[in-house]
Write an enzyme that holds these catalytic residues in place. Sequence first.
Site, PDB file in Angstrom:
ATOM      1  N   CYS A   2       0.810  -1.216   0.000  1.00 17.43           N
ATOM      2  CA  CYS A   2       0.000   0.000   0.000  1.00 17.43           C
ATOM      3  C   CYS A   2       0.845   1.269   0.000  1.00 17.43           C
ATOM      4  O   CYS A   2       1.971   1.282   0.482  1.00 17.43           O
ATOM      5  CB  CYS A   2      -0.867   0.012   1.242  1.00 17.43           C
ATOM      6  SG  CYS A   2      -1.734  -1.522   1.514  1.00 17.43           S
ATOM      7  N   ARG A  27       5.059   0.381  -5.750  1.00 18.43           N
ATOM      8  CA  ARG A  27       4.860  -0.396  -4.539  1.00 18.43           C
ATOM      9  C   ARG A  27       3.920  -1.584  -4.805  1.00 18.43           C
ATOM     10  O   ARG A  27       3.842  -2.504  -4.016  1.00 18.43           O
ATOM     11  CB  ARG A  27       4.229   0.484  -3.457  1.00 18.43           C
ATOM     12  CG  ARG A  27       5.222   1.418  -2.826  1.00 18.43           C
ATOM     13  CD  ARG A  27       4.564   2.239  -1.742  1.00 18.43           C
ATOM     14  NE  ARG A  27       5.518   2.517  -0.710  1.00 18.43           N
ATOM     15  CZ  ARG A  27       5.541   1.915   0.480  1.00 18.43           C
ATOM     16  NH1 ARG A  27       4.629   1.045   0.796  1.00 18.43           N
ATOM     17  NH2 ARG A  27       6.470   2.218   1.362  1.00 18.43           N
ATOM     18  N   TRP A  74      -2.910  -2.833  -1.646  1.00 14.05           N
ATOM     19  CA  TRP A  74      -2.464  -4.151  -2.077  1.00 14.05           C
ATOM     20  C   TRP A  74      -3.112  -5.115  -1.101  1.00 14.05           C
ATOM     21  O   TRP A  74      -2.793  -5.098   0.091  1.00 14.05           O
ATOM     22  CB  TRP A  74      -0.941  -4.206  -1.993  1.00 14.05           C
ATOM     23  CG  TRP A  74      -0.293  -5.365  -2.657  1.00 14.05           C
ATOM     24  CD1 TRP A  74      -0.117  -5.552  -3.996  1.00 14.05           C
ATOM     25  CD2 TRP A  74       0.315  -6.493  -2.010  1.00 14.05           C
ATOM     26  NE1 TRP A  74       0.570  -6.723  -4.219  1.00 14.05           N
ATOM     27  CE2 TRP A  74       0.842  -7.319  -3.020  1.00 14.05           C
ATOM     28  CE3 TRP A  74       0.474  -6.884  -0.694  1.00 14.05           C
ATOM     29  CZ2 TRP A  74       1.506  -8.507  -2.766  1.00 14.05           C
ATOM     30  CZ3 TRP A  74       1.140  -8.068  -0.430  1.00 14.05           C
ATOM     31  CH2 TRP A  74       1.651  -8.863  -1.458  1.00 14.05           C
ATOM     32  N   ASN A 100      -1.567   2.040   5.849  1.00 14.48           N
ATOM     33  CA  ASN A 100      -0.610   1.086   5.311  1.00 14.48           C
ATOM     34  C   ASN A 100      -0.126   0.250   6.486  1.00 14.48           C
ATOM     35  O   ASN A 100       0.334   0.800   7.480  1.00 14.48           O
ATOM     36  CB  ASN A 100       0.550   1.875   4.684  1.00 14.48           C
ATOM     37  CG  ASN A 100       1.617   0.973   4.111  1.00 14.48           C
ATOM     38  OD1 ASN A 100       1.415  -0.222   3.982  1.00 14.48           O
ATOM     39  ND2 ASN A 100       2.741   1.558   3.763  1.00 14.48           N
ATOM     40  N   GLY A 101      -0.268  -1.065   6.406  1.00 13.60           N
ATOM     41  CA  GLY A 101       0.171  -1.927   7.507  1.00 13.60           C
ATOM     42  C   GLY A 101      -0.903  -2.931   7.869  1.00 13.60           C
ATOM     43  O   GLY A 101      -1.776  -3.234   7.054  1.00 13.60           O
ATOM     44  N   GLU A 482      19.565 -16.477  -7.511  1.00 19.06           N
ATOM     45  CA  GLU A 482      19.069 -15.149  -7.884  1.00 19.06           C
ATOM     46  C   GLU A 482      18.530 -15.163  -9.322  1.00 19.06           C
ATOM     47  O   GLU A 482      17.490 -14.570  -9.616  1.00 19.06           O
ATOM     48  CB  GLU A 482      20.184 -14.103  -7.700  1.00 19.06           C
ATOM     49  CG  GLU A 482      19.867 -12.698  -8.169  1.00 19.06           C
ATOM     50  CD  GLU A 482      18.599 -12.089  -7.586  1.00 19.06           C
ATOM     51  OE1 GLU A 482      18.027 -12.629  -6.641  1.00 19.06           O
ATOM     52  OE2 GLU A 482      18.151 -11.056  -8.133  1.00 19.06           O
ATOM     53  N   LYS A 486      14.658 -14.290 -10.433  1.00 11.55           N
ATOM     54  CA  LYS A 486      14.337 -13.263 -11.437  1.00 11.55           C
ATOM     55  C   LYS A 486      13.386 -13.840 -12.472  1.00 11.55           C
ATOM     56  O   LYS A 486      12.395 -13.228 -12.829  1.00 11.55           O
ATOM     57  CB  LYS A 486      15.613 -12.826 -12.146  1.00 11.55           C
ATOM     58  CG  LYS A 486      16.354 -11.572 -11.954  1.00 11.55           C
ATOM     59  CD  LYS A 486      15.966 -10.441 -11.137  1.00 11.55           C
ATOM     60  CE  LYS A 486      15.161 -10.564  -9.911  1.00 11.55           C
ATOM     61  NZ  LYS A 486      15.702 -10.148  -8.661  1.00 11.55           N
ATOM     62  N   GLU A 489       9.816 -14.511 -11.002  1.00 12.29           N
ATOM     63  CA  GLU A 489       9.072 -13.286 -10.690  1.00 12.29           C
ATOM     64  C   GLU A 489       8.426 -12.664 -11.913  1.00 12.29           C
ATOM     65  O   GLU A 489       7.291 -12.238 -11.863  1.00 12.29           O
ATOM     66  CB  GLU A 489      10.038 -12.225 -10.136  1.00 12.29           C
ATOM     67  CG  GLU A 489      10.316 -12.305  -8.692  1.00 12.29           C
ATOM     68  CD  GLU A 489      11.188 -11.136  -8.253  1.00 12.29           C
ATOM     69  OE1 GLU A 489      10.704 -10.318  -7.476  1.00 12.29           O
ATOM     70  OE2 GLU A 489      12.349 -11.030  -8.690  1.00 12.29           O
ATOM     71  N   HIS A 505      21.320 -36.147  -5.702  1.00  9.97           N
ATOM     72  CA  HIS A 505      20.658 -36.604  -4.474  1.00  9.97           C
ATOM     73  C   HIS A 505      19.139 -36.498  -4.564  1.00  9.97           C
ATOM     74  O   HIS A 505      18.460 -36.543  -3.545  1.00  9.97           O
ATOM     75  CB  HIS A 505      21.199 -35.828  -3.270  1.00  9.97           C
ATOM     76  CG  HIS A 505      22.667 -36.041  -3.055  1.00  9.97           C
ATOM     77  ND1 HIS A 505      23.180 -37.234  -2.593  1.00  9.97           N
ATOM     78  CD2 HIS A 505      23.743 -35.244  -3.292  1.00  9.97           C
ATOM     79  CE1 HIS A 505      24.492 -37.155  -2.529  1.00  9.97           C
ATOM     80  NE2 HIS A 505      24.866 -35.959  -2.965  1.00  9.97           N
ATOM     81  N   LYS A 604       6.776  -4.029  -4.385  1.00 15.23           N
ATOM     82  CA  LYS A 604       8.183  -3.642  -4.309  1.00 15.23           C
ATOM     83  C   LYS A 604       8.710  -3.693  -2.884  1.00 15.23           C
ATOM     84  O   LYS A 604       9.816  -4.132  -2.636  1.00 15.23           O
ATOM     85  CB  LYS A 604       8.354  -2.228  -4.889  1.00 15.23           C
ATOM     86  CG  LYS A 604       9.795  -1.740  -4.922  1.00 15.23           C
ATOM     87  CD  LYS A 604      10.647  -2.607  -5.832  1.00 15.23           C
ATOM     88  CE  LYS A 604      12.101  -2.228  -5.806  1.00 15.23           C
ATOM     89  NZ  LYS A 604      12.936  -3.301  -6.387  1.00 15.23           N
TER      90      LYS A 604
HETATM   91  C1  AGP Z   1      13.465  -9.087  -5.712  1.00 14.30           C
HETATM   92  O1  AGP Z   1      13.418  -9.200  -7.078  1.00 14.30           O
HETATM   93  C2  AGP Z   1      12.204  -9.211  -5.012  1.00 14.30           C
HETATM   94  N1  AGP Z   1      11.166  -8.461  -5.563  1.00 14.30           N
HETATM   95  C3  AGP Z   1      12.226  -9.376  -3.506  1.00 14.30           C
HETATM   96  O2  AGP Z   1      12.699 -10.673  -3.303  1.00 14.30           O
HETATM   97  C4  AGP Z   1      13.038  -8.408  -2.632  1.00 14.30           C
HETATM   98  O3  AGP Z   1      14.396  -8.554  -2.883  1.00 14.30           O
HETATM   99  C5  AGP Z   1      12.714  -8.687  -1.161  1.00 14.30           C
HETATM  100  O4  AGP Z   1      11.357  -8.472  -0.932  1.00 14.30           O
HETATM  101  C6  AGP Z   1      13.532  -7.856  -0.206  1.00 14.30           C
HETATM  102  O5  AGP Z   1      13.304  -6.494  -0.359  1.00 14.30           O
HETATM  103  P1  AGP Z   1      14.242  -5.422   0.307  1.00 14.30           P
HETATM  104  O6  AGP Z   1      15.586  -5.578  -0.309  1.00 14.30           O
HETATM  105  O7  AGP Z   1      13.615  -4.102  -0.003  1.00 14.30           O
HETATM  106  O8  AGP Z   1      14.292  -5.714   1.771  1.00 14.30           O
END
Ligand code: AGP
Length: 609
Positions: A2, A27, A74, A100-101, A482, A486, A489, A505, A604
């Site tokens: 949010c 966000r 959100w 927000n929260g 990583e 990517k 996502e 394994h 985000k």
């Molecule tokens: C990364 O591509 C993600 N969207 C997500 O994993 C992100 O890295 C994670 O939520 C941590 O966010 P921050 O670095 O703002 O703490």
Amino acid sequence: MCGIVGYIGTGSAKEIVLSGLKNLEYRGYDSAGIAINKKGKLLLRKESGELENLIAKTRKAEFDGNMGIGHTRWATHGSPIRENAHPHLSADGRIAIVHNGIIENYIELKNMLIKDHGIEFRSETDSEVIAQLIGVLYEGNLLDAVRAAVSRMRGAYAVGIICSEDPDTIIAVRKDAPLIAGIGEGCNYLASDIPAVLSYTRDIYVIENGEIVVITKDDIKIYDEDMTRIGREVMRVTWDATAADKGEYEDFMKKEIFEQPDGVRKTLGRRLTNDGEIKLDGIKLSKEEIDNIDRIYIVACGTAAHAGIQGVTLFEKFAKIPAEMDIASEFRYRNPLVNERTLCVCISQSGETSDTLEALREAKRKGARILSICNVVGSSVARESDDVMFTEAGPEIAVASTKAYTTQLVCLYLIALYMGRKKGTVPDEKYASLIAELRQTPDKIKEVLKTEKQIEKLAEQFYIKEQIFYIGRGMDVGTALEASLKLKEITYINSFAIGAGELKHGTIALVRNGTLFFVLATQDKLYEKMLSNIEEIKARKAHVVSIAKKGNSRVAKVSDEVIYIPECADDVTPLIAIVPMQLLAYHMAKLLKRNIDKPRNLAKSVTVE
Ligand code: AGP
């Protein structure tokens, strides 16, 4: 996640609040709304879906007023329908709030409001209880009602509140959710994040936990829980508003991938003297304090956690201190063995990730020293840490993190080398060669970016795949994890990353004709082992795309395709090898016509648990 915006002044609150919400789009949201106080009457509009829907519905002049609040939601409690969107109104229509929260005791409060006050709730949200609670507590003084309500609320919140009977004031409160106030001329602003107000002002106050803010058009007053007035220093935002623009790029993600040479150079540049010494401005660790550290816990989430995995290798290798990487959401509940000799390294792009922040607080309670790597000046993680090193990535807007990752890695190299140097655990020659390697990485990343056409071709070949595996050894394991995140996502393709030695394994059972593998084979000392792993999966008819250093030609003989990265030391490959993987995920998502900057279900900055 949010976003909150508020405005009070002489301009059009509707225009300013909506433009602020637009700048908070990154966000993530699924509905939005605004409330305008016009001549003592609250005008409310909320819509689900894109912000454009709300903009279209508020075009009429009846929405013109000089004070208002807005929100992008959100969904957490209740589906993303118009009824659940903010602002929420009190039953008598006098109070409007944006939140927000999460209000943890909302069921208890809701039951009380229904039973004792006969309130009929209009939404399924936890947030509506805030409006209803303030509504029943309001007896003509908004501030008193807000304070009384806050004393009954448990959870995390940044709340903006307006009242039809008080057309001159916006009140805001904060606990464990980001909040800033922007200082204008004859007007003032409120927002969850700096980009919301950057088109209007660069002077802001960062609001701290437990504080109450009273905003009028000429003044911003900040109080602590006991209503003692607080003198807060104005923070001048130095980064450019255009940094939050796509510029010539189609998407923020692509722009941010291409900004990496610059981000890495800047993050290094400030901290490296001409003679190769490391100067860490925000880190005050003395030699004695470093010698006293007997364990390092790195805590982070998602991409930041993958940077943390590389950090473990770097701290153990250079500083010779046992290190562990802990997912923040697990660390906070598993009662880790933390004490005064522990260094807790928190990594967070946003500095507002709830899990990371709580892990930080848990480590602090247990006596650890907190060192953070963060991209946002003034964020909660940065403020609550003993030492902070800022990544110089500039604002990262795309949900999928790219430049934050590579700059976080740079910080980890510098901190680990700095500690090793102080302890005398990095031989001079090794130190000098690593610094030289680090200085060359921006150019090497640039070289990789030039291979975009080749990567686009591979994307065309693979974007229809339903499942993709990533394997590697040594520092390539973190890169594989990583790379896989990517892809997941932004393409929604199922992907899986695993240490190559672990394949036999269990996971190898999944390999059959055509199974696609991206094989990270950038570690010279593990190269032979990787070749054997490739043979192993090729024998089961997998399709193999290897990522290797130029000059390692044997890999081409056993792989179907090879993406080459420039020659470099094993230690710095994570900084370079991730770049083609980011590009590949990007181009596959493009071909699949995904919403690259705002993938489904993701936000985000994850400010809820
Ligand atoms: C990364 O591509 C993600 N969207 C997500 O994993 C992100 O890295 C994670 O939520 C941590 O966010 P921050 O670095 O703002 O703490």
